[in-house]
Every structure is written in C-alpha cells, then in structure tokens.
Scaffold this motif. Sequence first.
Motif, PDB file in Angstrom:
ATOM      1  N   GLU A  16      13.374   6.089  -0.173  1.00  0.00           N
ATOM      2  CA  GLU A  16      13.543   4.642  -0.021  1.00  0.00           C
ATOM      3  C   GLU A  16      14.287   4.044  -1.209  1.00  0.00           C
ATOM      4  O   GLU A  16      14.107   2.877  -1.556  1.00  0.00           O
ATOM      5  CB  GLU A  16      12.184   3.978   0.157  1.00  0.00           C
ATOM      6  CG  GLU A  16      11.460   4.427   1.423  1.00  0.00           C
ATOM      7  CD  GLU A  16      10.097   3.788   1.581  1.00  0.00           C
ATOM      8  OE1 GLU A  16       9.729   2.931   0.744  1.00  0.00           O
ATOM      9  OE2 GLU A  16       9.379   4.147   2.538  1.00  0.00           O
ATOM     10  N   ASN A  67      12.202   1.996   9.059  1.00  0.00           N
ATOM     11  CA  ASN A  67      11.059   1.482   9.810  1.00  0.00           C
ATOM     12  C   ASN A  67      10.690   2.365  11.006  1.00  0.00           C
ATOM     13  O   ASN A  67       9.995   1.909  11.908  1.00  0.00           O
ATOM     14  CB  ASN A  67      11.356   0.063  10.321  1.00  0.00           C
ATOM     15  CG  ASN A  67      10.526  -0.991   9.615  1.00  0.00           C
ATOM     16  OD1 ASN A  67       9.844  -0.703   8.640  1.00  0.00           O
ATOM     17  ND2 ASN A  67      10.561  -2.214  10.105  1.00  0.00           N
ATOM     18  N   ASN A 104       6.962   2.574  11.798  1.00  0.00           N
ATOM     19  CA  ASN A 104       6.181   1.329  11.794  1.00  0.00           C
ATOM     20  C   ASN A 104       6.323   0.584  13.105  1.00  0.00           C
ATOM     21  O   ASN A 104       7.422   0.505  13.665  1.00  0.00           O
ATOM     22  CB  ASN A 104       6.628   0.427  10.642  1.00  0.00           C
ATOM     23  CG  ASN A 104       6.390   1.055   9.288  1.00  0.00           C
ATOM     24  OD1 ASN A 104       5.563   1.947   9.152  1.00  0.00           O
ATOM     25  ND2 ASN A 104       7.121   0.607   8.281  1.00  0.00           N
ATOM     26  N   GLU A 160       6.729  -7.977   1.932  1.00  0.00           N
ATOM     27  CA  GLU A 160       7.612  -6.836   2.125  1.00  0.00           C
ATOM     28  C   GLU A 160       7.085  -5.666   1.315  1.00  0.00           C
ATOM     29  O   GLU A 160       6.354  -5.849   0.338  1.00  0.00           O
ATOM     30  CB  GLU A 160       9.049  -7.151   1.713  1.00  0.00           C
ATOM     31  CG  GLU A 160       9.210  -7.517   0.250  1.00  0.00           C
ATOM     32  CD  GLU A 160      10.652  -7.816  -0.105  1.00  0.00           C
ATOM     33  OE1 GLU A 160      11.246  -7.016  -0.848  1.00  0.00           O
ATOM     34  OE2 GLU A 160      11.176  -8.849   0.363  1.00  0.00           O
ATOM     35  N   ARG A 161       7.422  -4.456   1.731  1.00  0.00           N
ATOM     36  CA  ARG A 161       6.987  -3.277   1.007  1.00  0.00           C
ATOM     37  C   ARG A 161       7.636  -3.248  -0.373  1.00  0.00           C
ATOM     38  O   ARG A 161       8.844  -3.462  -0.513  1.00  0.00           O
ATOM     39  CB  ARG A 161       7.369  -2.010   1.767  1.00  0.00           C
ATOM     40  CG  ARG A 161       6.350  -1.577   2.792  1.00  0.00           C
ATOM     41  CD  ARG A 161       6.892  -0.466   3.647  1.00  0.00           C
ATOM     42  NE  ARG A 161       7.867  -0.968   4.608  1.00  0.00           N
ATOM     43  CZ  ARG A 161       8.546  -0.198   5.450  1.00  0.00           C
ATOM     44  NH1 ARG A 161       8.353   1.101   5.444  1.00  0.00           N
ATOM     45  NH2 ARG A 161       9.396  -0.732   6.300  1.00  0.00           N
ATOM     46  N   ARG A 168       4.402  -1.957  -5.370  1.00  0.00           N
ATOM     47  CA  ARG A 168       4.092  -0.776  -4.559  1.00  0.00           C
ATOM     48  C   ARG A 168       2.730  -0.192  -4.952  1.00  0.00           C
ATOM     49  O   ARG A 168       1.957   0.257  -4.092  1.00  0.00           O
ATOM     50  CB  ARG A 168       5.192   0.264  -4.727  1.00  0.00           C
ATOM     51  CG  ARG A 168       5.093   1.464  -3.807  1.00  0.00           C
ATOM     52  CD  ARG A 168       5.233   1.042  -2.341  1.00  0.00           C
ATOM     53  NE  ARG A 168       5.415   2.191  -1.486  1.00  0.00           N
ATOM     54  CZ  ARG A 168       6.597   2.602  -1.027  1.00  0.00           C
ATOM     55  NH1 ARG A 168       7.699   1.923  -1.348  1.00  0.00           N
ATOM     56  NH2 ARG A 168       6.690   3.653  -0.243  1.00  0.00           N
ATOM     57  N   GLN A 203      -0.004  -2.178  -3.424  1.00  0.00           N
ATOM     58  CA  GLN A 203      -0.071  -2.058  -1.968  1.00  0.00           C
ATOM     59  C   GLN A 203      -0.686  -0.736  -1.517  1.00  0.00           C
ATOM     60  O   GLN A 203      -0.800  -0.488  -0.319  1.00  0.00           O
ATOM     61  CB  GLN A 203       1.329  -2.204  -1.373  1.00  0.00           C
ATOM     62  CG  GLN A 203       1.908  -3.603  -1.498  1.00  0.00           C
ATOM     63  CD  GLN A 203       3.353  -3.688  -1.048  1.00  0.00           C
ATOM     64  OE1 GLN A 203       3.846  -2.825  -0.330  1.00  0.00           O
ATOM     65  NE2 GLN A 203       4.047  -4.739  -1.461  1.00  0.00           N
ATOM     66  N   TYR A 244      -1.037  -7.552   2.700  1.00  0.00           N
ATOM     67  CA  TYR A 244       0.362  -7.309   3.081  1.00  0.00           C
ATOM     68  C   TYR A 244       0.598  -7.790   4.504  1.00  0.00           C
ATOM     69  O   TYR A 244      -0.153  -7.456   5.421  1.00  0.00           O
ATOM     70  CB  TYR A 244       0.695  -5.817   2.980  1.00  0.00           C
ATOM     71  CG  TYR A 244       2.027  -5.442   3.606  1.00  0.00           C
ATOM     72  CD1 TYR A 244       3.228  -5.795   2.989  1.00  0.00           C
ATOM     73  CD2 TYR A 244       2.075  -4.768   4.825  1.00  0.00           C
ATOM     74  CE1 TYR A 244       4.444  -5.475   3.556  1.00  0.00           C
ATOM     75  CE2 TYR A 244       3.289  -4.436   5.400  1.00  0.00           C
ATOM     76  CZ  TYR A 244       4.467  -4.787   4.767  1.00  0.00           C
ATOM     77  OH  TYR A 244       5.675  -4.479   5.343  1.00  0.00           O
ATOM     78  N   ASP A 252       3.948  -8.151   7.250  1.00  0.00           N
ATOM     79  CA  ASP A 252       5.328  -7.698   7.425  1.00  0.00           C
ATOM     80  C   ASP A 252       6.234  -8.862   7.808  1.00  0.00           C
ATOM     81  O   ASP A 252       6.308  -9.258   8.970  1.00  0.00           O
ATOM     82  CB  ASP A 252       5.378  -6.606   8.495  1.00  0.00           C
ATOM     83  CG  ASP A 252       6.763  -5.972   8.587  1.00  0.00           C
ATOM     84  OD1 ASP A 252       7.671  -6.450   7.887  1.00  0.00           O
ATOM     85  OD2 ASP A 252       6.927  -5.017   9.358  1.00  0.00           O
ATOM     86  N   GLU A 263       9.495  -8.558   6.671  1.00  0.00           N
ATOM     87  CA  GLU A 263      10.726  -7.939   6.199  1.00  0.00           C
ATOM     88  C   GLU A 263      11.931  -8.280   7.072  1.00  0.00           C
ATOM     89  O   GLU A 263      13.077  -8.193   6.618  1.00  0.00           O
ATOM     90  CB  GLU A 263      10.561  -6.425   6.132  1.00  0.00           C
ATOM     91  CG  GLU A 263       9.597  -5.982   5.057  1.00  0.00           C
ATOM     92  CD  GLU A 263       9.440  -4.471   5.020  1.00  0.00           C
ATOM     93  OE1 GLU A 263       8.981  -3.954   3.994  1.00  0.00           O
ATOM     94  OE2 GLU A 263       9.781  -3.813   6.017  1.00  0.00           O
TER      95      GLU A 263
END
Length: 771
Positions: free
Chosen positions: A16, A209, A212, A385-386, A394, A397, A574, A576, A578
């Motif tokens: 990533e 993604n 996900n 967002e991640r 990170r 999370q 969290y 999403d 994104e």
Amino acid sequence: MGTSVQVTPLCGVYNENPLSYLVSIDGFNFLVDCGWNDHFDTSLLQPLSRVASTVDAVLISHSDTFHLGALPYAMKQLGLSAPIYATEPVYRLGLLTMYDQYLSRKVKPYSGQVSEFDLFTLDDIDSVFQNVTRLTYSQNHYMSGKGEGIVIAPLVAGHLLGGTTWRITKDGEDVIYAVDFNHRKERHLNGTVLESFVRPAVLITDAFNALNNQPPRRQRDQEFLDAIERTVNVGGNVLLPVDTAGRVLELILTLEQHWTQKQLSTPIYFLSYVSSSTIDYVKSFLEWMSDSIAKSFEHTRDNAFLLRVYPQLSIQLQVIQLQNSGGCVSTSLWKIKLVINKSALEEAPGPKVVMASMASLEAGFSHDLFVEWAADPKNLVMFTERGQFGTLARILQSDPPPKAVKVTMSRRIPLVGEELVAYEEEQNRIKREEALKATLVKEEESKASVGAEVVTNDPMAVDTNVTHPSSNASGLHSGAFKDVLIDGFVTTSSSVAPMFPFYDNTSEWDDFGEVINPDDYVAKDDNMEQSLMHVDGDLNGKLDEGSANLILDTTPSKVESSELTVQVKCSLLYMDFEGRSDGRSIKSILAHVAPLKLVLVHGSAEATEHLKQHCLKHVCPQVYAPQLEETIDVTSDLCAYKVQLSEKLMSQVLFKKLGDYEIAWVDAEVGKTENDMFSLRPLSGPAPPHKTVLVGDLKMSDFKQFLASKGVQVEFGGGALRCGEYVTIRKVGDASQKVGGAAIQQIVLEGPLSEEYYKIREYLYSHFYSL
C-alpha cells in the motif's frame, strides 16, 4: 502489429505504498502519478531516480500526497523535467496539499510538531506547479514531437475533486489508467465513467479495496453522525484526522447538512494551514462537482461552498475582524469555522468537532490535538480513511488498539545567547562570501566586455598589463567597490579602463516591434477587496494570511525533540469515507469493461492475488500483477495498420450518418503511395456481391414502444417480444461476451410468412443502417 505498451511499477505494487508507474507507449515514457507518503521516505524513490531523466510526460490522477507528493523532490533532486498534465482542481488543490505538508513541518509557533525539513521548499513547490498543463474532463490533448500520434484525455474518477481516469490512445487502441475510482454518486462528486469503456487494449487498475465491502451509504452516514452526537452529548471532543483538500469536502457537506437539519449548536472547525484557501478554490469548481450541486447553482445561484465573511460589515472591518479572530472565518451555510491555528479553538471551551490535517497523524494539527485529547475517555478520534502503513493512524486502527503509544514531540524555539551569536556570525560569513563571489563575477564580466572593445592602435587605449599605483583618496575599499575617478586617469590593477557607471537599458525587439511587459501598464487598484483575491504567483494569493505571515517570520530558531508516551483512553472508531469502489463493485465493473489485458497495481499482496485469480476466471485470460521495477510487455495482439483512402475511392463511396459517425461499405484493393504508405484504391474490376450488413444496436424496450406507436399489439413474454398474433422477436447469444465493443447476439424474427410478418420486419430494418 499493435501499439507497443510496456508497464514498469516504480512504487506501489503488492503493498500500500504510494503510486508511481512508468508506462511506455511506442517508446514514449509516461510517468503516471508520482506519489510519496507522509514519512517522506527517500528510499521509496530509488526506482524513480533511475528512470526520471527518461520520462517524457507526467500524468497526475489525484491531488493527494499519495499521487503527487514526490513531484517537488523529483524535479529538484532526481532530474525529472518532463511536462506535467492534470485537471484544474488537481493542480490547485495539489498545490495547497503540498503547502500544507511543508507548513506542518516548518511553521512556528502554532504547530507543536515541526522538524528541520529540507527535502523541498515552497519555491520548489511553486516551480513544479508552474509546469502543469491543465486539462478539462474529456479534453483530447495531442502529444507532439516524440509522442506524435498519442492522445491523452482525463476522465471522471469519482474519488477526489478533479480526480482523473487517464485514457491514452495510439492508433485507435486505448490504454486506461484507473486507480482509486468510485462508481457511487456522492454529495459533491459524480461517479466514475470507467464503465463507459468497452474492451480497451490495456487497463491498469488497483486492488486496494478488493477485499473490502461497504455498507449502504445511508447506513454509514447515520452511524457516523450518531457516534459524533453521542460524544458531544457527554461533553467530549471529536477529532477527525483528514486530508488537506480531498475527502474532507464530503465530510464538510455531511456535517453541514446534519447540523442544519438538527439545529445543533456544537461548533465545528476545519483546521489546516490552508483551510480558507482550500474553500476559496473549491467554490469556483462547481462544474467539476456532482449534478445536484451544479443544478442547485443553476436554478437558485446557491453555491454550497460559498464563503460569507460578515456581510453586514465593510471590507475593511471584515479584514480587522478576521485578524482579531486569529484566522477564523465563518461560512454561509455551515456551523463550520475555518481556522489556521489551534489558539482559535480556545474560543469554544465546551465540546467541539475538529477536522484537522494530517490524516496520518504524523504531523500537523491532528498530531497535536491527538496528544492533548487522547487521555480523556469522553473524547473520540474518528478515522475516515485507512492510515498509511507505519503511521500513527495505522497503529491506532489496529485490532485491538494499543493502550499507549510513543510519539515524538518537536517544537521550534528561538535561538538565544551563544547559539544566536554563532548563528549570526555564520550568516554574516555566508553573506560576505556571496558578496565577494558576486564582485568577482562582475569584474570578470566587465573585463570581458570592455576588453573586447579596446583597440590596440588607439592612442587613448590603456595597457592593462602595466601596473600603476592605486589611489585611496576616495576612502573606498577596492575589494567591495571600484574607484569611479582615479588621479591621472590611470587604472588600478583590478580595473580595465577608467569609466563612469553605465547601465544599458536597451529594449528587446521582435518582428512586431518593441517587446513590452503588460504588467507595467496595468492600473494598480488599492481596493482592499481586490487585494484579498487570489492571484497566481503571489504568496498571499495561495496561502491564508496567517500562514503567509508565519512563513515570513525569519527569527533564528532551532528544533527540539522529545519522546512522549501517550495513554490512549479516548474512543477510536473507523468509518469508511475513502470514496473508493468496494471489492464487489470492482469485480462487476471489470467484468463489464472486459479489457483485452489487465494490469493490477497498488494493493496488499493478499488483495492483489485475490483479484488476479478472480479476473483470470471471470474477466480476461491475460492478467498481470508485476513486481517492483519489473517491466511487462502488454502490447496488443491485434494487427492494426494505417491506410490512406485515395481521392478516387472517396468520390465513389456513399456514406450514411450513424450518430456522430459516417459509415460506408468499401470494396477496394491495397496499394502504396509515393511515401511508401498503404493506400486503398478502387477495384480494377467489378466489385463482388456481398450480403447486406445491418449496423446498429436494438433495444427491445425501445422497439416495443415504437411498435405500440404504430398500432401493433406488443408485449414481453418468455424472454421474447410478442408482436401481434403470430410474430415473435428474440435476442439469442451471450450479452457478456463482446467483440469490437458489440455483444455477440443475434436478433431472430419468428412467425408465418404473412402481411403482418413483412410489416414488422420492415419496422425492424428501419432501426438499423443497411450497407
């Protein structure tokens, strides 16, 4: 053979990491994206450094650091000098993003997390973005020189404002670069147009993604807003770490709509060094936004991002109140305030919601607020967002989240005492060296220019080889200045000839006359309202007033760092936001597009392999997932040739209009022109007969309405269209398989030969073009 296409990942495969890829089209090298992470890890750019000098053009898809963050460093240090192409929003918002990254690490005193950041400067950022060519969506840009015949066009990606899916076309074959796309229509953005492509030669896309799946947008929004309300209702603060000018826009509209409907009074802040500049630019990009925002402005002149700075006050009072408020302004629709320093948050001592940059928590206001708020169980840190790999966001999370984290706190303090004296002496030494170098350079230039004009047989010429005693009557130091007049008109050893200062103001001329600078003839307006407007190239035109003032603060200072253990007692959540298509949607879109060759990049190793195996079974047989710096050849297997139609042939061809195109059946023979190019010429003999070809795409629902308008009784039944009493029309074949952009299907007309049969057949033929 087909167009030669090679793809070489430079960063962002099987992980990533930021995105950066080299795409070569018939020897013309495109650098597609040039991203960096919030650690600014130079080791990630080593592959780019090896090919930077060979890049012919740079294509940028999105305005965040992950897609363009390395541009200033690459231009300054790696030898990247190619022209850059992007949309207007990506250009503007990308510029602000890089400003915010720099200021979050350098500016004092409002940010506690600073460093001796020296990878690039604001001037480096400006230099890069001056080379950007801005394009609009669907605008075809024809490359020249080495790239002759290549056409690039930006198309809607749906992820960020101005975000781009790039189409690169050569000889009728499309290479599509589509990463971080979103098919969903959102409050401020339309969905991607990727689904409009059918059978491109090469599709380069990401697997970020692939594993996900997302809940419905309404459910996600409700859970997001409920979590925020619960926190503020118990007296807690909410921290939303966000990007500078990307997904934060969707969050702003989401919170504004909810706060307005519920009439909530809890203050909301958007905190970054360029917050007001971001909104000022965004409000002028309505044509790049969703249809709902564009229609709202068209009918009611309502701009969702329009600023209102105290409309009851004069411009002068607005500026005074802006300064007194510490860089805080309110907006027309929102409960949201735009702030550029943390001190503005002290105005509201109670619960508050703060959207603060950076999303990674590695620097900027979000880092400082997390350190302050993490120990209070009533507070909430909401990630939308991640987090980037290896960042504080990170780590927080992870499941389960840590109970304590170590962070580095850095602050910039002014130099005092011996440190200040040493700094000033060093600066003075540098200035003296620069002045001496400049003096020597001027003397050398003067010798070269004057010496060339001296004529040896001139009785007044001075022999520079003869030394004369210099006069110090003027009291000037010869090392810094030259004596203008010397006793007896003799020269010193450092002078070429006695002369008075002279400045050559020769004007530049071209074929049309004297070249003028238009800015010299522009009347300057002292109106303060005009002075607040953004102007390219002006520092205050790109940054908030407070940020610009902070940059101009040149007080000598140093950075002190210390490690701090932060107890994480606040809630961590969290959601999403994104703005990317999820795994299920990605698979559906890829099956619809059905590229001839598919290249997968940017995603974890697990996600990349999962999507690769799925696509091999359900999308296309040629799927590639290259490793870092591995060059793969995805040249099309199709054989395409350029041919020229002779004038004699064109005069014999009868074209028919088909939408935006004209079509015709051509019987010809192949020859060559004087330039050795293939040419189609008329047949020397009679043309052979051919079967009638029907061109077009019949939609059964539209044809049903057409027959009904002609008085024919028609209905759907059993997957077929029943017309009248005896005639049936059905489509036969697999609609998912396509050749040349058209589905492999046949239309079957069944029924006894009768007047009704021939009438319906005539109606059917009228929906096609006959060749």
